[in-house]
Design a protein around this motif. Structure first.
Motif, PDB file in Angstrom:
ATOM      1  N   LEU A 105      16.030  13.838 -15.669  1.00 20.03           N
ATOM      2  CA  LEU A 105      14.648  13.413 -15.575  1.00 20.03           C
ATOM      3  C   LEU A 105      13.968  13.783 -16.878  1.00 20.03           C
ATOM      4  O   LEU A 105      13.839  14.945 -17.226  1.00 20.03           O
ATOM      5  N   LEU A 106      13.579  12.777 -17.603  1.00 23.44           N
ATOM      6  CA  LEU A 106      12.965  13.017 -18.908  1.00 23.44           C
ATOM      7  C   LEU A 106      11.506  13.416 -18.738  1.00 23.44           C
ATOM      8  O   LEU A 106      10.825  12.978 -17.815  1.00 23.44           O
ATOM      9  N   GLN A 107      11.067  14.230 -19.631  1.00 27.56           N
ATOM     10  CA  GLN A 107       9.679  14.652 -19.622  1.00 27.56           C
ATOM     11  C   GLN A 107       8.825  13.499 -20.110  1.00 27.56           C
ATOM     12  O   GLN A 107       8.852  13.125 -21.258  1.00 27.56           O
ATOM     13  N   MET A 108       8.115  12.892 -19.193  1.00 26.43           N
ATOM     14  CA  MET A 108       7.288  11.751 -19.572  1.00 26.43           C
ATOM     15  C   MET A 108       5.830  12.178 -19.534  1.00 26.43           C
ATOM     16  O   MET A 108       5.382  12.783 -18.570  1.00 26.43           O
ATOM     17  N   GLN A 109       5.157  11.846 -20.573  1.00 19.42           N
ATOM     18  CA  GLN A 109       3.728  12.148 -20.618  1.00 19.42           C
ATOM     19  C   GLN A 109       2.982  10.919 -20.152  1.00 19.42           C
ATOM     20  O   GLN A 109       3.090   9.853 -20.721  1.00 19.42           O
ATOM     21  N   LEU A 110       2.244  11.101 -19.114  1.00 20.65           N
ATOM     22  CA  LEU A 110       1.455   9.978 -18.602  1.00 20.65           C
ATOM     23  C   LEU A 110       0.082  10.021 -19.244  1.00 20.65           C
ATOM     24  O   LEU A 110      -0.551  11.066 -19.316  1.00 20.65           O
ATOM     25  N   THR A 164       0.840  -1.209   0.000  1.00 18.06           N
ATOM     26  CA  THR A 164       0.000   0.000   0.000  1.00 18.06           C
ATOM     27  C   THR A 164       0.870   1.252   0.000  1.00 18.06           C
ATOM     28  O   THR A 164       0.590   2.220  -0.728  1.00 18.06           O
ATOM     29  N   LYS A 165       1.972   1.261   0.791  1.00 16.41           N
ATOM     30  CA  LYS A 165       2.888   2.406   0.817  1.00 16.41           C
ATOM     31  C   LYS A 165       3.482   2.635  -0.567  1.00 16.41           C
ATOM     32  O   LYS A 165       3.549   3.760  -1.047  1.00 16.41           O
ATOM     33  N   ARG A 166       3.954   1.550  -1.194  1.00 15.14           N
ATOM     34  CA  ARG A 166       4.575   1.665  -2.517  1.00 15.14           C
ATOM     35  C   ARG A 166       3.550   2.182  -3.539  1.00 15.14           C
ATOM     36  O   ARG A 166       3.874   3.050  -4.356  1.00 15.14           O
ATOM     37  N   ARG A 167       2.310   1.666  -3.490  1.00 14.22           N
ATOM     38  CA  ARG A 167       1.266   2.120  -4.433  1.00 14.22           C
ATOM     39  C   ARG A 167       0.978   3.609  -4.238  1.00 14.22           C
ATOM     40  O   ARG A 167       0.899   4.374  -5.200  1.00 14.22           O
ATOM     41  N   ILE A 168       0.847   4.056  -2.992  1.00 12.30           N
ATOM     42  CA  ILE A 168       0.576   5.478  -2.715  1.00 12.30           C
ATOM     43  C   ILE A 168       1.756   6.327  -3.191  1.00 12.30           C
ATOM     44  O   ILE A 168       1.573   7.384  -3.800  1.00 12.30           O
ATOM     45  N   TYR A 169       3.000   5.863  -2.961  1.00  5.64           N
ATOM     46  CA  TYR A 169       4.189   6.582  -3.392  1.00  5.64           C
ATOM     47  C   TYR A 169       4.204   6.730  -4.912  1.00  5.64           C
ATOM     48  O   TYR A 169       4.443   7.812  -5.444  1.00  5.64           O
ATOM     49  N   VAL A 216       3.004  14.176  -9.429  1.00  9.87           N
ATOM     50  CA  VAL A 216       3.923  15.284  -9.178  1.00  9.87           C
ATOM     51  C   VAL A 216       4.923  15.463 -10.302  1.00  9.87           C
ATOM     52  O   VAL A 216       5.202  16.586 -10.736  1.00  9.87           O
ATOM     53  N   LEU A 217       5.520  14.385 -10.794  1.00  8.78           N
ATOM     54  CA  LEU A 217       6.596  14.473 -11.785  1.00  8.78           C
ATOM     55  C   LEU A 217       6.214  15.217 -13.065  1.00  8.78           C
ATOM     56  O   LEU A 217       7.021  15.998 -13.570  1.00  8.78           O
ATOM     57  N   PRO A 218       5.030  15.022 -13.627  1.00 11.37           N
ATOM     58  CA  PRO A 218       4.720  15.774 -14.856  1.00 11.37           C
ATOM     59  C   PRO A 218       4.699  17.286 -14.646  1.00 11.37           C
ATOM     60  O   PRO A 218       4.896  18.049 -15.586  1.00 11.37           O
ATOM     61  N   LYS A 219       4.560  17.745 -13.444  1.00 14.88           N
ATOM     62  CA  LYS A 219       4.500  19.183 -13.176  1.00 14.88           C
ATOM     63  C   LYS A 219       5.889  19.792 -12.955  1.00 14.88           C
ATOM     64  O   LYS A 219       6.020  21.004 -12.885  1.00 14.88           O
ATOM     65  N   LEU A 220       6.930  18.969 -12.834  1.00 11.64           N
ATOM     66  CA  LEU A 220       8.268  19.466 -12.519  1.00 11.64           C
ATOM     67  C   LEU A 220       8.947  20.171 -13.685  1.00 11.64           C
ATOM     68  O   LEU A 220       9.741  21.075 -13.479  1.00 11.64           O
ATOM     69  N   GLU A 237       1.669   6.529  -7.037  1.00 12.34           N
ATOM     70  CA  GLU A 237       0.565   7.393  -7.491  1.00 12.34           C
ATOM     71  C   GLU A 237       0.931   8.862  -7.272  1.00 12.34           C
ATOM     72  O   GLU A 237       0.681   9.709  -8.136  1.00 12.34           O
ATOM     73  N   THR A 238       1.530   9.156  -6.130  1.00 10.83           N
ATOM     74  CA  THR A 238       1.914  10.536  -5.834  1.00 10.83           C
ATOM     75  C   THR A 238       2.984  11.007  -6.806  1.00 10.83           C
ATOM     76  O   THR A 238       2.899  12.115  -7.351  1.00 10.83           O
ATOM     77  N   MET A 239       4.006  10.212  -7.042  1.00 17.03           N
ATOM     78  CA  MET A 239       5.059  10.587  -7.978  1.00 17.03           C
ATOM     79  C   MET A 239       4.498  10.754  -9.388  1.00 17.03           C
ATOM     80  O   MET A 239       4.920  11.643 -10.123  1.00 17.03           O
ATOM     81  N   GLY A 240       3.537   9.908  -9.746  1.00 14.01           N
ATOM     82  CA  GLY A 240       2.914  10.002 -11.065  1.00 14.01           C
ATOM     83  C   GLY A 240       2.165  11.321 -11.247  1.00 14.01           C
ATOM     84  O   GLY A 240       2.081  11.842 -12.349  1.00 14.01           O
TER      85      GLY A 240
END
Length: 188
Positions: free
Chosen positions: A181-186, A149-154, A161-165, A156-159
């Protein structure tokens, strides 16, 4: 035949006395406008009563007030008062008209604001209840398998946050390895 020598003059005097008595108890406006029929009716009653007391032998059936006008010395003042009353009525009617335009509109706006506030409150409560249910569901899963559950929440959060960086470079704590860090489009 009658107890009065000159019944015609007496009747004229009685009529004048009755008229003065009844008109004296009324306002000028009432005498000149709305109270004329009531004055005539009262005059008939009082004049007949006096004629009976004097034994004139005359019964009055009807009195008609013709050309009721204020006396000349007060005519200008009376006309000014009438004009002022008409202006007053006009202003009152305009105020009522304005009131009828503004108040219902303001009441409608107030009702709309109240309904929007109630809708906003309901939405906030429902969102909060939804968040509580979501949290409780995650917590139940967390109790079962905390690491997953911790890994899944981590992740999801990174998913989210990262596109906004934007364009960032990540390095390790010693500065040895540089990882762009490559610009990844999710896809969503």
């Amino acid at each position: 035949m009658f107890k009065v020598r000159n019944p015609q003059n007496t009747l004229r005097d009685v009529s004048e006395a009755v008229l003065r008595q009844i008109v004296g108890d009324r306002t000028v406006n009432e005498v000149l406008t709305v109270g004329r029929t009531e004055i005539a009716t009262k005059m008939v009653e009082l004049a007949n009563q006096i004629c009976k007391e004097y034994s004139l032998g005359i019964k009055i059936d009807q009195i008609v007030l013709q050309d009721v006008n204020p006396p000349e010395p007060v005519k200008a003042a009376f006309n000014a008062v009438n004009q002022a009353q008409q202006e007053r009525e006009t202003l009152i009617n305009q105020a009522k008209s304005e009131y009828n335009k503004v108040i219902p509109k303001a009441s409608g706006q107030a009702e709309e604001t109240i309904q929007q506030a109630e809708g906003f409150a309901t939405e906030r409560v429902n969102n909060a209840l939804g968040e509580v249910a979501r949290f409780n569901a995650i917590y139940k899963e967390y109790i079962k398998v905390p690491e997953v559950t911790k890994r899944r929440i981590y992740l999801e959060t990174m998913g989210s946050v990262l596109p906004k960086l934007g364009s960032k470079i990540i390095i390790d704590e010693h500065g040895n390895n540089v990882l762009p860090l490559l610009q990844m489009q999710l896809s969503k």
